[in-house]
Design an enzyme around this catalytic site. Structure first.
Site, PDB file in Angstrom:
ATOM      1  CD  GLU A   1     -32.003 -22.741  37.281  1.00 32.02           C
ATOM      2  OE1 GLU A   1     -32.279 -22.558  36.081  1.00 32.02           O
ATOM      3  OE2 GLU A   1     -31.537 -21.853  38.012  1.00 32.02           O
TER       4      GLU A   1
ATOM      5  CG  HIS B   1     -36.301 -21.702  33.780  1.00 34.36           C
ATOM      6  ND1 HIS B   1     -35.421 -22.495  33.103  1.00 34.36           N
ATOM      7  CD2 HIS B   1     -35.571 -21.000  34.682  1.00 34.36           C
ATOM      8  CE1 HIS B   1     -34.202 -22.289  33.578  1.00 34.36           C
ATOM      9  NE2 HIS B   1     -34.263 -21.392  34.546  1.00 34.36           N
TER      10      HIS B   1
ATOM     11  CG  HIS C   1     -35.235 -20.042  38.841  1.00 29.56           C
ATOM     12  ND1 HIS C   1     -35.161 -18.673  38.801  1.00 29.56           N
ATOM     13  CD2 HIS C   1     -34.894 -20.458  37.600  1.00 29.56           C
ATOM     14  CE1 HIS C   1     -34.786 -18.275  37.597  1.00 29.56           C
ATOM     15  NE2 HIS C   1     -34.629 -19.347  36.848  1.00 29.56           N
TER      16      HIS C   1
ATOM     17  CG  ASP D   1     -34.270 -17.314  33.278  1.00 27.42           C
ATOM     18  OD1 ASP D   1     -33.704 -18.311  32.804  1.00 27.42           O
ATOM     19  OD2 ASP D   1     -34.521 -17.177  34.493  1.00 27.42           O
TER      20      ASP D   1
END
Length: 169
Positions: free
Chosen positions: A37, A100, A102, A113
Site C-alpha cells: 500500500e 491511497h 490498495h 481509511d
C-alpha cells in the site's frame, strides 16, 4: 488545464477534477509500490463557486510514511513547509485531501481509511471543510486501475462520487 478524471456526487453538490499530471503521478506511484500500500496528499484549489475541488498535484508518500501489504500510515515529514510554500505562491494551492493505493482489484475504504478522513475533517489544522479521498486499486490485466472517490463534508456522513465518464479525455 487538461482534465484527467472527473467525478460528481449523485446530489450534484460536489465535484472533483484531477489533472492529467496528478492522475499520472498517482498511477506511477501505484506501479512503483506493486503489492504494498502507498498514498499521499492531494493539492489544488476550488472553483470560484467552491463546488469543485481541482487537484493539480498528487504527492508521493512523505519519507516518514510506513507501509505494508494491507496497511499504510502517511507520514508528515516536509509537508508543513511544502504546503506553506504552495499557499504563499503566486498561484495559491492547498491541501484538498488524500489518495491511497490498495493493491487489489476491489477498492473498499477500510474503517481506518474512513476514521482518518473524519479526523482530518474535524482537525482545524488542515483548514479543509470537505476533504476528499481517492482509493485506487491494482490495474487488471494491463487495463485501468479501479478508483473510488469520496468527499467528507463537515458534520455529515461521507458521500461517494460517481465518475463522470463524458468528461474523460
Amino acid at each position: 488545464m487538461s482534465c484527467g478524471r472527473e467525478w460528481i456526487t449523485p446530489c450534484r453538490r460536489y465535484a472533483l477534477r484531477l489533472t492529467v499530471a496528478s492522475w499520472n503521478q498517482i498511477d506511477r506511484e501505484c506501479g512503483y509500490s506493486g503489492k504494498i500500500e502507498t498514498g499521499g496528499i492531494l493539492i489544488g484549489h476550488y472553483t470560484t463557486d467552491e463546488s469543485t475541488a481541482v487537484v493539480i498535484e498528487a504527492l508521493s508518500p512523505p519519507k516518514d510514511s510506513a507501509r505494508g501489504r494491507s496497511w499504510f500510515h502517511r507520514g508528515v515529514r516536509g509537508l508543513h513547509g511544502l504546503l506553506k510554500k504552495r499557499w504563499d505562491s503566486k498561484v495559491r494551492t492547498y491541501y484538498i485531501g488524500e489518495w491511497h493505493y490498495h493493491p487489489a482489484n476491489i477498492v473498499e475504504p477500510s474503517g481506518d481509511d474512513l476514521a482518518q478522513m473524519y479526523d482530518i475533517n474535524a482537525d482545524s489544522r488542515y483548514s479543509c471543510r470537505e476533504p476528499v479521498m481517492l482509493i485506487v486499486g491494482q490495474a487488471r490485466y494491463g487495463g485501468e486501475r479501479p478508483v473510488r472517490a469520496f468527499v467528507f463534508p463537515q458534520g455529515e456522513l461521507h458521500i461517494e462520487f460517481k465518475e463522470h465518464t463524458a468528461a474523460r479525455r
